[in-house]
Design a protein around this motif. Structure first.
Motif, PDB file in Angstrom:
ATOM      1  N   VAL A 164       0.836  -1.197   0.000  1.00 21.33           N
ATOM      2  CA  VAL A 164       0.000   0.000   0.000  1.00 21.33           C
ATOM      3  C   VAL A 164       0.874   1.253   0.000  1.00 21.33           C
ATOM      4  N   PHE A 165       1.884   1.275   0.869  1.00 20.01           N
ATOM      5  CA  PHE A 165       2.756   2.439   0.955  1.00 20.01           C
ATOM      6  C   PHE A 165       3.601   2.589  -0.308  1.00 20.01           C
ATOM      7  N   GLN A 166       3.918   1.473  -0.960  1.00 14.11           N
ATOM      8  CA  GLN A 166       4.697   1.542  -2.190  1.00 14.11           C
ATOM      9  C   GLN A 166       3.932   2.299  -3.273  1.00 14.11           C
ATOM     10  N   VAL A 167       2.640   2.008  -3.370  1.00 17.41           N
ATOM     11  CA  VAL A 167       1.805   2.707  -4.352  1.00 17.41           C
ATOM     12  C   VAL A 167       1.720   4.186  -4.018  1.00 17.41           C
ATOM     13  N   LEU A 168       1.555   4.493  -2.728  1.00 18.68           N
ATOM     14  CA  LEU A 168       1.325   5.877  -2.304  1.00 18.68           C
ATOM     15  C   LEU A 168       2.607   6.704  -2.237  1.00 18.68           C
ATOM     16  N   ALA A 169       3.725   6.085  -1.825  1.00 20.32           N
ATOM     17  CA  ALA A 169       4.899   6.869  -1.454  1.00 20.32           C
ATOM     18  C   ALA A 169       6.072   6.779  -2.410  1.00 20.32           C
TER      19      ALA A 169
END
Length: 368
Positions: A164-169
């Motif tokens: 999830v954080f990979q997509v966002l950050a």
């Protein structure tokens, strides 16, 4: 991963009991991995046009042979996960917060610093290493964690959280570390990172979403049809060895794709390898000590350490090639990533298993 390791966890008796329970495939895993790397490098170097042929088999920037290998590799491990226990992991705030901080604040910062310390005169390689540091692991960490007897349920949760954080950050951190921060620190002109959020999301779906869904459905339907005991004692041992087969196939394909590039620039590979070795040591040992300091059990400490030390080299290579070109120094840095990461992390599996005895001894000493 194999028929013996698929359903039985080694006890705290130590490495001798662990080795005794492993099949020949698992016992000599480091040898098979080194042979697979050598085979891939040799094929890529000696077979004309093989790398180009493998590279052409892709869709949406994702190599289909590598995707196939990773799916086969991850599916058996994710089919072992007890999904009914995930709520216990989700309630462990120490684990979740520590993972997020280490992965998305500490990890990229450490790689940025090491890239500038070791490669101040080689901006292309430096940028490639920074990209590797931004791509947090969501695939092979499942295998390393399982081999080290980490918490499978915790690994599934942390990998999903990283996704999830990979997509966002990823894009935001790329702009920060490759453009804003170098300018702010007067380190020279920054290099932008033009990467689509949708490309990252597709990477996550292919390399995590598909095997995770397959593993969940297999566990759910398998237990319903056979019962939990038969599912774990009869079905899992049959699919267990395929995780190793998928891992070795992935390594052969990956190094066959880049064999000529790696073997034709040995000195450059050494320059890139040095900061990577320091990075893996800092991230693994530092995070392992953090987990122990927080009072986490061995299995969750190991999971925290491996998810912090591993990187999503598939994404890093894809982004470097798409942004800077297949023959760029940035792409070479991405390729050297797994060349160093694979043997180093398999060695760290043995280190973790050795430390497992210390955790068990400490638990006995502190028991009331």
């Amino acid at each position: 991963m194999t028929s013996t390791a698929a359903t039985r966890r080694p006890g705290p008796a130590g490495d001798d009991s662990i080795v005794g329970k492993l099949s020949t495939l698992d016992r000599y895993l480091a040898v098979w991995i080194l042979l697979a790397m050598a085979l891939g490098l040799g094929l890529g170097r000696l077979v004309p046009g093989l790398g180009d042929a493998l590279a052409a088999i892709e869709t949406g920037g994702i190599s289909l042979p590598i995707a196939l290998g990773l799916l086969v590799m991850m599916y058996p491990v994710l089919a072992k996960v007890r999904y009914d226990r995930l709520d216990r992991v989700a309630g462990d705030r120490r684990l979740l917060v520590s993972s997020l901080v280490v992965n998305w604040i500490v990890g990229p910062a450490v790689m940025f610093a090491l890239a500038w310390i070791f490669l101040p005169d080689l901006p292309e390689y430096r940028t490639g290493l920074i990209i590797v540091g931004l791509a947090r692991c969501i695939a092979m960490v499942i295998i390393w964690n399982d081999l080290a007897c980490g918490d499978r349920e915790a690994a599934a949760v942390l990998v999903a959280l990283n996704s999830v954080f990979q997509v966002l950050a990823f894009g935001l951190l790329g702009w920060f570390y490759l453009d804003l921060l170098p300018r702010w620190m007067n380190l020279g002109d920054g290099q932008g990172l033009d990467v689509s959020v949708w490309h990252i999301a597709l990477n996550v779906v292919v390399f995590l979403g598909v095997p995770l869904l397959a593993g969940f459905l297999t566990r759910r339907l398998g237990e319903r049809r056979m019962g939990r005991e038969r599912y774990e004692t009869a079905f899992l041992p049959k699919i267990g060895p395929w995780a190793l087969y998928g891992l070795l196939f992935t390594i052969v394909v990956l190094f066959a794709l880049q064999g000529k590039t790696i073997t034709s620039q040995p000195l450059d590979v050494v320059r890139i390898a040095l900061p990577l070795l320091v990075y893996f040591a800092i991230m693994f040992f530092g995070t392992f000590l953090l987990g122990k300091g927080l009072g986490l059990a061995y299995d969750r400490t190991a999971t925290l350490a491996f998810t912090a030390a591993g990187n999503n080299f598939e994404l890093a290579i894809a982004v470097a090639i798409a942004t800077f070109g297949a023959t760029s120094g940035q792409a070479l840095s991405g390729v050297v990533g797994p060349l160093i990461e694979v043997p180093v992390l398999i060695a760290l599996v043995h280190v973790a298993l050795a430390w497992r005895k210390r955790f068990a001894a400490d638990a006995v000493t502190t028991a009331p």
